[in-house]
Design a protein around this motif. Structure first.
Motif, PDB file in Angstrom:
ATOM      1  N   ASN A 297       0.975  -1.260   0.134  1.00  0.00           N
ATOM      2  CA  ASN A 297       0.091  -0.566  -0.219  1.00  0.00           C
ATOM      3  C   ASN A 297       1.190   1.392  -0.589  1.00  0.00           C
ATOM      4  O   ASN A 297       0.619   2.039  -0.733  1.00  0.00           O
ATOM      5  N   THR A 298       1.896   1.052   1.020  1.00  0.00           N
ATOM      6  CA  THR A 298       2.721   1.901   1.128  1.00  0.00           C
ATOM      7  C   THR A 298       3.849   2.496  -0.372  1.00  0.00           C
ATOM      8  O   THR A 298       3.941   3.995  -1.098  1.00  0.00           O
ATOM      9  N   MET A 299       3.576   1.698  -1.073  1.00  0.00           N
ATOM     10  CA  MET A 299       4.774   1.990  -2.651  1.00  0.00           C
ATOM     11  C   MET A 299       3.899   2.141  -3.363  1.00  0.00           C
ATOM     12  O   MET A 299       3.855   2.752  -4.163  1.00  0.00           O
ATOM     13  N   THR A 300       2.267   1.483  -3.618  1.00  0.00           N
ATOM     14  CA  THR A 300       1.713   2.238  -4.051  1.00  0.00           C
ATOM     15  C   THR A 300       1.045   3.680  -3.856  1.00  0.00           C
ATOM     16  O   THR A 300       0.628   4.546  -5.250  1.00  0.00           O
ATOM     17  N   MET A 301       0.893   4.010  -3.050  1.00  0.00           N
ATOM     18  CA  MET A 301       0.822   5.259  -3.141  1.00  0.00           C
ATOM     19  C   MET A 301       1.623   6.260  -3.816  1.00  0.00           C
ATOM     20  O   MET A 301       1.914   7.674  -3.967  1.00  0.00           O
ATOM     21  N   ALA A 302       2.841   6.008  -2.730  1.00  0.00           N
ATOM     22  CA  ALA A 302       4.565   6.748  -3.513  1.00  0.00           C
ATOM     23  C   ALA A 302       4.523   6.846  -5.108  1.00  0.00           C
ATOM     24  O   ALA A 302       4.479   8.252  -5.446  1.00  0.00           O
ATOM     25  N   VAL A 303       3.858   5.430  -5.570  1.00  0.00           N
ATOM     26  CA  VAL A 303       3.385   6.168  -7.112  1.00  0.00           C
ATOM     27  C   VAL A 303       3.313   6.605  -8.143  1.00  0.00           C
ATOM     28  O   VAL A 303       3.191   7.876  -8.791  1.00  0.00           O
ATOM     29  N   THR A 304       1.616   6.766  -6.689  1.00  0.00           N
ATOM     30  CA  THR A 304       0.488   7.878  -7.702  1.00  0.00           C
ATOM     31  C   THR A 304       0.911   8.984  -7.227  1.00  0.00           C
ATOM     32  O   THR A 304       0.752   9.836  -8.357  1.00  0.00           O
ATOM     33  N   GLU A 305       1.484   9.151  -6.112  1.00  0.00           N
ATOM     34  CA  GLU A 305       1.742  10.614  -5.577  1.00  0.00           C
ATOM     35  C   GLU A 305       3.167  11.192  -6.520  1.00  0.00           C
ATOM     36  O   GLU A 305       2.973  12.228  -6.382  1.00  0.00           O
ATOM     37  N   ARG A 306       4.137  10.566  -6.882  1.00  0.00           N
ATOM     38  CA  ARG A 306       4.765  10.821  -7.724  1.00  0.00           C
ATOM     39  C   ARG A 306       4.792  10.759  -9.260  1.00  0.00           C
ATOM     40  O   ARG A 306       5.786  10.655  -9.845  1.00  0.00           O
ATOM     41  N   THR A 307       3.811  10.034  -9.840  1.00  0.00           N
ATOM     42  CA  THR A 307       3.119  10.392 -11.194  1.00  0.00           C
ATOM     43  C   THR A 307       4.174  11.635 -12.081  1.00  0.00           C
ATOM     44  O   THR A 307       4.902  11.003 -13.255  1.00  0.00           O
ATOM     45  N   MET A 322      15.863   2.074 -14.147  1.00  0.00           N
ATOM     46  CA  MET A 322      16.423   2.759 -12.537  1.00  0.00           C
ATOM     47  C   MET A 322      15.249   3.105 -12.333  1.00  0.00           C
ATOM     48  O   MET A 322      16.044   3.220 -11.420  1.00  0.00           O
ATOM     49  N   ILE A 323      14.200   3.131 -12.563  1.00  0.00           N
ATOM     50  CA  ILE A 323      12.887   4.124 -11.971  1.00  0.00           C
ATOM     51  C   ILE A 323      12.102   3.254 -11.923  1.00  0.00           C
ATOM     52  O   ILE A 323      11.865   2.733 -10.422  1.00  0.00           O
ATOM     53  N   ARG A 324      12.566   1.191 -11.936  1.00  0.00           N
ATOM     54  CA  ARG A 324      12.368   0.432 -11.010  1.00  0.00           C
ATOM     55  C   ARG A 324      13.057  -0.071  -9.941  1.00  0.00           C
ATOM     56  O   ARG A 324      13.020   0.403  -8.919  1.00  0.00           O
ATOM     57  N   LYS A 325      14.408   0.212  -9.977  1.00  0.00           N
ATOM     58  CA  LYS A 325      15.292   0.376  -9.350  1.00  0.00           C
ATOM     59  C   LYS A 325      15.067   1.589  -8.054  1.00  0.00           C
ATOM     60  O   LYS A 325      15.088   0.979  -6.686  1.00  0.00           O
ATOM     61  N   MET A 326      14.833   2.503  -8.228  1.00  0.00           N
ATOM     62  CA  MET A 326      14.758   3.300  -7.873  1.00  0.00           C
ATOM     63  C   MET A 326      13.714   2.717  -6.630  1.00  0.00           C
ATOM     64  O   MET A 326      13.732   2.727  -5.158  1.00  0.00           O
ATOM     65  N   PHE A 327      12.436   2.438  -7.112  1.00  0.00           N
ATOM     66  CA  PHE A 327      10.918   2.100  -6.407  1.00  0.00           C
ATOM     67  C   PHE A 327      11.459   0.792  -5.158  1.00  0.00           C
ATOM     68  O   PHE A 327      11.576   0.545  -4.339  1.00  0.00           O
ATOM     69  N   LEU A 328      12.180   0.055  -6.190  1.00  0.00           N
ATOM     70  CA  LEU A 328      12.564  -1.091  -4.894  1.00  0.00           C
ATOM     71  C   LEU A 328      13.382  -0.933  -4.522  1.00  0.00           C
ATOM     72  O   LEU A 328      13.155  -1.963  -3.276  1.00  0.00           O
ATOM     73  N   LEU A 329      14.600  -0.129  -4.209  1.00  0.00           N
ATOM     74  CA  LEU A 329      15.578   0.239  -3.743  1.00  0.00           C
ATOM     75  C   LEU A 329      14.632   0.801  -2.523  1.00  0.00           C
ATOM     76  O   LEU A 329      14.643   0.729  -1.404  1.00  0.00           O
ATOM     77  N   LEU A 400       7.364  -4.920  -6.073  1.00  0.00           N
ATOM     78  CA  LEU A 400       7.650  -4.892  -7.292  1.00  0.00           C
ATOM     79  C   LEU A 400       7.127  -4.675  -8.241  1.00  0.00           C
ATOM     80  O   LEU A 400       7.219  -4.451  -8.726  1.00  0.00           O
ATOM     81  N   ASN A 401       5.477  -4.821  -7.717  1.00  0.00           N
ATOM     82  CA  ASN A 401       4.296  -4.414  -8.720  1.00  0.00           C
ATOM     83  C   ASN A 401       3.986  -3.244  -8.672  1.00  0.00           C
ATOM     84  O   ASN A 401       4.043  -2.551  -9.679  1.00  0.00           O
ATOM     85  N   PRO A 402       4.266  -2.497  -8.182  1.00  0.00           N
ATOM     86  CA  PRO A 402       4.411  -0.857  -7.852  1.00  0.00           C
ATOM     87  C   PRO A 402       5.571  -0.095  -9.031  1.00  0.00           C
ATOM     88  O   PRO A 402       5.515   0.755  -9.236  1.00  0.00           O
ATOM     89  N   THR A 407       6.859   1.941 -14.157  1.00  0.00           N
ATOM     90  CA  THR A 407       7.738   2.303 -15.281  1.00  0.00           C
ATOM     91  C   THR A 407       6.698   2.449 -16.457  1.00  0.00           C
ATOM     92  O   THR A 407       7.387   2.703 -17.750  1.00  0.00           O
ATOM     93  N   LYS A 408       5.752   1.921 -15.998  1.00  0.00           N
ATOM     94  CA  LYS A 408       4.308   2.367 -17.104  1.00  0.00           C
ATOM     95  C   LYS A 408       4.244   3.090 -17.755  1.00  0.00           C
ATOM     96  O   LYS A 408       3.099   3.130 -18.114  1.00  0.00           O
ATOM     97  N   THR A 409       4.481   4.252 -16.099  1.00  0.00           N
ATOM     98  CA  THR A 409       3.948   6.039 -16.625  1.00  0.00           C
ATOM     99  C   THR A 409       3.680   6.048 -17.651  1.00  0.00           C
ATOM    100  O   THR A 409       5.114   5.887 -18.488  1.00  0.00           O
ATOM    101  N   ASN A 410       2.276   6.388 -18.902  1.00  0.00           N
ATOM    102  CA  ASN A 410       2.720   7.224 -19.626  1.00  0.00           C
ATOM    103  C   ASN A 410       3.479   9.049 -19.284  1.00  0.00           C
ATOM    104  O   ASN A 410       3.302   9.632 -18.997  1.00  0.00           O
ATOM    105  N   VAL A 411       4.023   9.306 -19.992  1.00  0.00           N
ATOM    106  CA  VAL A 411       4.997  10.578 -19.643  1.00  0.00           C
ATOM    107  C   VAL A 411       4.012  11.969 -20.525  1.00  0.00           C
ATOM    108  O   VAL A 411       4.503  12.963 -19.707  1.00  0.00           O
ATOM    109  N   LEU A 412       3.117  12.015 -21.298  1.00  0.00           N
ATOM    110  CA  LEU A 412       2.196  12.876 -21.662  1.00  0.00           C
ATOM    111  C   LEU A 412       1.671  12.817 -20.353  1.00  0.00           C
ATOM    112  O   LEU A 412       0.954  14.042 -20.332  1.00  0.00           O
TER     113      LEU A 412
END
Length: 419
Positions: A297-307, A322-329, A400-402, A407-412
């Motif tokens: 839940n924490t990591m999912t919220m982190a991904v959502t907040e930092r889109t 690199m983005i995947r490694k950052m969140f895994l770290l 891992l899932n978050p 990494t699949k976030t659309n840039v635009l």
């Protein structure tokens, strides 16, 4: 992580509690196994193998000739027979009497020198009228008044009944009278014999255990002349070291002998406690998996907040890897930090359990706390490494899932998003 300290703190706290629960729970299995192993190692001579019988010879005692092929075998130091007298035995020194003699043992004194038979003082018996006694033999030599007073206190069920101190002098060198009577027969004809105490056995590793055994040489059986029906014969094989006990035990079993050795007992104990510890670890892992929900839940919220931040990073050339490694770290940080604090808490809980639980049990048992001097919790390095690996591994898998989602976030879409 700094912006959401409370949320991260609570996630780390959940991981800490889960990791400490896993370690403490499993430490009970390790502690009980350690205590039981130590008790067996103290109670039984580690190089001793008892030969109880042989296939095809039910009811017949094993004799030394049956083990002749093992006499010259490598790593075998001694093979001999002990005989135990199952009759009422009474020892008397002047006006003091010991009626608590449980074992009158006839043995090969020369062979005993090759075993772990250690003396506190004196020497081993050489002639039929010489004996070696247990360390506490003199403590049970009571006068008639002492015995009557003690029995009177027991009969009245008084609190804090104290046993008489017994003979306070040095028992070594004294001559005692040993009387043997037939078991179960009142007014049976008693045989009185004089023996000189030439040796005192080393004190038992258990402070509470009273050793009043009397050891005689093999030829003393002709001097004492007990009833043959009351003599129990047991064969023993001794190895030169504990590491060869398993080898000799297996060799004896291959020849059809029924044996009992420390390796057989430890193998049974280790098998039981292995299954027991696996069960405890499994229960602890469930707690870790529950904490993994919080990390997810924490990591999912982190991904959502930092889109938007993820979109900017990808726009300036950050790779998905690199983005995947950052969140895994980040999720790994939570798991490792929680594991470290959990480990520290576990050692503290283990120390307190071992310190206070025996005291509590002793008070509940009204002073019978000697038997509770055992290790209730033991944390080996292997357990710490396993628990840390499980906690950190589950934390990484939870993130891992978050991380993949990031990494699949659309840039635009990410750049257009307003927070």
């Amino acid at each position: 992580m700094k912006k959401n300290r409370l949320r991260v703190f609570m996630t780390i706290l959940a991981t800490t509690v889960a990791c400490s629960f896993l370690i403490v729970l499993a430490s009970v299995g390790f502690g009980l196994q350690k205590s039981m192993t130590e008790q067996i190692m103290k109670k039984q001579i580690v190089t001793e193998i008892k030969v109880a019988g042989k296939e095809g010879k039910a009811g017949k005692p094993v004799q030394k000739k049956d083990l002749q092929e093992f006499e010259n075998r490598k790593h075998v130091t001694a093979i001999f027979e002990r005989m135990y007298l199952n009759e009422d035995v009474e020892a008397k020194l002047a006006d003091r009497t010991n009626t608590k003699i449980k074992d009158l043992t006839f043995t090969d004194m020369d062979a005993e020198q090759k075993t772990n038979f250690k003396l506190d003082r004196g020497r081993l018996a050489k002639s039929p009228n010489e004996i070696v006694v247990g360390y506490d033999f003199g403590k049970l030599l009571w006068t008639k008044n002492e015995s009557e007073k003690y029995e009177k206190q027991k009969h009245k069920k008084e609190k804090n009944v104290k046993k008489p101190t017994g003979y306070k002098g040095d028992i070594l060198g004294k001559t005692i009278d040993i009387t043997v009577a037939k078991t179960g027969e009142e007014n049976a004809k008693k045989k009185n014999h004089q023996f000189k105490i030439v040796g005192v056995k080393k004190q038992s590793s258990y402070a509470w255990k009273m050793d009043t055994t009397v050891y005689l040489s093999e030829n003393a059986i002709d001097y004492l002349k007990p009833e043959k029906s009351q003599v129990v014969n047991k064969m023993f094989v001794y190895t030169d070291s504990a590491e060869h006990v398993g080898e000799i035990t297996n060799a004896l079993e291959d020849k059809g002998f029924y044996v009992d050795s420390i390796t057989k007992r430890l193998d049974s104990i280790n098998l039981f406690f292995t299954a027991f510890k696996i069960g405890l670890i499994f229960v602890g892992v469930i707690a870790v998996l529950i904490s993994a929900i919080g990390i997810f839940n924490t990591m999912t919220m982190a991904v959502t907040e930092r889109t938007q931040e993820i979109g900017i990073m990808k726009a300036i050339g950050a790779s998905p890897n690199m983005i995947r490694k950052m969140f895994l770290l980040e999720s790994a940080y939570i798991g490792v930090i929680g594991s470290v604090f959990g480990m520290m808490i576990s050692y503290g809980v283990s120390f307190l359990v071992n310190k206070f639980l025996p005291v509590i049990l002793s008070s509940v048992s009204h002073g019978g706390g000697e038997e509770f001097h055992i290790t209730f919790s033991y944390i080996p390095l292997s357990l710490v490494l396993i628990a840390t690996a499980i906690s950190a591994g589950v934390a990484i898998l939870s993130g891992l899932n978050p991380a993949i989602k990031a990494t699949k976030t659309n840039v635009l879409t990410a750049l257009r998003r307003e927070l």
